[in-house]
Write a protein that holds these residues in place. Structure first.
Motif, mmCIF file in Angstrom:
data_model
loop_
_atom_site.group_PDB
_atom_site.id
_atom_site.type_symbol
_atom_site.label_atom_id
_atom_site.label_comp_id
_atom_site.label_asym_id
_atom_site.label_seq_id
_atom_site.Cartn_x
_atom_site.Cartn_y
_atom_site.Cartn_z
ATOM 1 N N GLN A 95 0.987 -1.195 -0.028
ATOM 2 C CA GLN A 95 0.131 0.031 -0.090
ATOM 3 C C GLN A 95 0.818 1.068 -0.061
ATOM 4 O O GLN A 95 0.619 2.264 -0.655
ATOM 5 N N VAL A 99 0.740 2.795 -3.751
ATOM 6 C CA VAL A 99 -0.505 3.808 -3.819
ATOM 7 C C VAL A 99 0.113 4.973 -3.037
ATOM 8 O O VAL A 99 -0.017 6.113 -3.760
ATOM 9 N N GLY A 129 -5.772 2.087 -6.183
ATOM 10 C CA GLY A 129 -5.763 0.848 -5.513
ATOM 11 C C GLY A 129 -4.823 -0.188 -5.860
ATOM 12 O O GLY A 129 -3.860 0.226 -6.806
#
Length: 207
Positions: A95, A99, A129
């Motif tokens: 993440q 992201v 995402g």
């Protein structure tokens, strides 16, 4: 805008090249981490299968099926928990790399200054995402329903440039100072009138 920031510490320029180098390094680490996670999952399955076979064999020899079954169930549960913890850590790092960092760099590419970049990064982050593409986790653009869209990150950047022209490079009125002042004249109140507040007002008013 220079009069508004008079007396405030001068902002340090953002080192885009350093950020790009860090991003590439993190991408390499991400690939390595993903491989380790898959290996850990395979190992957990192998251990669980070995535990099942050993449990059955030991039970046949000793006849104490209940105790042995409990022992191997505990071992299997621990292996599953360890794998779950590793997977959670891996997903968190993915993440960050695919992201958060991608949103930050994309925002810095288009924003007129560091303050606007932070606000645009928040908008980008909310639209990005992760998805597995050809066996690798990749950054993808999500639609309003949280599903993967056909847009690329570059196309998403262009949308933000068109939507928030005052916050991006190359616009004569660019910068948070381009936001209209509250009514009241020179002697009026200017509560919440900082550059960051004005940039937030632009994003809030335009969605």
């Amino acid at each position: 805008m220079s009069e508004e920031i008079k007396g405030q510490p001068e902002e340090q320029p953002v080192d885009v090249a350093a950020l790009q180098a860090e991003l590439e390094s993190l991408r390499g680490h991400h690939d390595k981490l993903l491989g380790e996670t898959k290996a850990a999952k395979a190992k957990a399955k192998e251990e669980a299968e070995a535990a099942r076979i050993a449990s059955e064999e030991a039970a046949r020899k000793s006849g104490d099926v209940s105790a042995l079954d409990k022992s191997w169930q505990e071992k299997y549960a621990k292996a599953e928990a360890d794998y779950g913890a590793k997977l959670t850590a891996a997903e968190k790092q993915l993440q960050t790399v695919l992201v958060d960092n991608v949103a930050q760099k994309a925002a810095m590419d288009i924003a007129v200054d560091a303050e606007c970049a932070e606000l645009l990064a928040d908008k980008l982050r909310g639209s990005l995402g992760l998805a597995e593409v050809d066996g690798k986790m990749q950054t993808v653009v999500m639609d309003a329903d949280g599903k993967r869209s056909a847009l690329t990150v570059e196309e998403l950047k262009k949308q933000l440039v068109a939507k928030y022209p005052r916050l991006v490079k190359g616009n004569p009125a660019g910068g948070a100072g381009g936001v209209p002042q509250p009514a009241g004249g020179a002697g009026g109140s200017n509560n919440g009138g900082s550059m960051v507040d004005r940039a937030r007002n632009i994003i809030k008013s335009q969605g």
